[in-house]
Scaffold this motif. Structure first.
Motif, PDB file in Angstrom:
ATOM      1  N   ARG A  20      -8.484   3.538  -3.160  1.00  0.00           N
ATOM      2  CA  ARG A  20      -7.077   3.594  -2.742  1.00  0.00           C
ATOM      3  C   ARG A  20      -6.871   2.895  -1.417  1.00  0.00           C
ATOM      4  NH1 ARG A  20      -5.316   9.700  -4.281  1.00  0.00           N
ATOM      5  NH2 ARG A  20      -5.472   9.377  -6.506  1.00  0.00           N
ATOM      6  N   ARG A  21      -5.702   2.301  -1.282  1.00  0.00           N
ATOM      7  CA  ARG A  21      -5.284   1.675  -0.031  1.00  0.00           C
ATOM      8  C   ARG A  21      -3.900   2.232   0.314  1.00  0.00           C
ATOM      9  NH1 ARG A  21      -9.631   0.718  -1.472  1.00  0.00           N
ATOM     10  NH2 ARG A  21     -10.677  -1.282  -1.713  1.00  0.00           N
ATOM     11  N   ILE A  22      -3.734   2.704   1.554  1.00  0.00           N
ATOM     12  CA  ILE A  22      -2.453   3.198   2.038  1.00  0.00           C
ATOM     13  C   ILE A  22      -1.934   2.158   3.033  1.00  0.00           C
ATOM     14  CG2 ILE A  22      -1.224   5.095   3.136  1.00  0.00           C
ATOM     15  CD1 ILE A  22      -2.723   5.982   0.626  1.00  0.00           C
ATOM     16  N   VAL A  23      -0.736   1.642   2.773  1.00  0.00           N
ATOM     17  CA  VAL A  23      -0.162   0.589   3.599  1.00  0.00           C
ATOM     18  C   VAL A  23       1.221   1.030   4.064  1.00  0.00           C
ATOM     19  CG1 VAL A  23       0.502  -1.844   3.680  1.00  0.00           C
ATOM     20  CG2 VAL A  23      -1.391  -1.144   2.235  1.00  0.00           C
ATOM     21  N   GLU A  24       1.512   0.822   5.347  1.00  0.00           N
ATOM     22  CA  GLU A  24       2.844   1.081   5.902  1.00  0.00           C
ATOM     23  C   GLU A  24       3.559  -0.253   6.092  1.00  0.00           C
ATOM     24  OE1 GLU A  24       2.030   5.085   8.564  1.00  0.00           O
ATOM     25  OE2 GLU A  24       2.288   3.176   9.576  1.00  0.00           O
ATOM     26  N   PHE A  25       4.837  -0.275   5.732  1.00  0.00           N
ATOM     27  CA  PHE A  25       5.654  -1.475   5.862  1.00  0.00           C
ATOM     28  C   PHE A  25       6.865  -1.186   6.734  1.00  0.00           C
ATOM     29  CE2 PHE A  25       3.656  -1.589   1.690  1.00  0.00           C
ATOM     30  CZ  PHE A  25       3.132  -2.866   1.634  1.00  0.00           C
ATOM     31  N   GLU A  26       7.265  -2.167   7.530  1.00  0.00           N
ATOM     32  CA  GLU A  26       8.502  -2.084   8.294  1.00  0.00           C
ATOM     33  C   GLU A  26       9.174  -3.445   8.266  1.00  0.00           C
ATOM     34  OE1 GLU A  26       8.187  -0.768  12.311  1.00  0.00           O
ATOM     35  OE2 GLU A  26       7.911   1.312  11.737  1.00  0.00           O
TER      36      GLU A  26
END
Length: 75
Positions: A20-26
């Motif tokens: 799994r990869r957790i990515v935050e976007f803004e």
């Protein structure tokens, strides 16, 4: 957000596990279209405005995992 607005987007890998990869976007609006002043007029904002924030969890299939991660998964 309107047509002609300019945004800058950033993605940051927050956590990584075996599969799994957790990515935050803004995304921030930095230039605003000013149709009231003309068809191609724009204004640079003094401070970027937050337009969108999101968090994504991606699941990597075992068959696509790297060799070291695959070995860990099979243990």
């Amino acid at each position: 957000m309107y047509a002609g607005d300019y945004i800058e987007a950033v993605a940051r890998l927050v956590r990584r596990s075996r599969l799994r990869r957790i990515v935050e976007f803004e995304a921030h609006k930095v230039i605003s279209a000013r149709y009231d002043l003309g068809p191609s007029a724009a204004q640079i904002l003094s401070e970027p405005t937050l337009a969108c924030r999101a968090v994504d969890t991606t699941v990597v299939p075992v068959s696509s995992a790297r060799a070291t991660e695959l070995a860990d998964a099979l243990r």
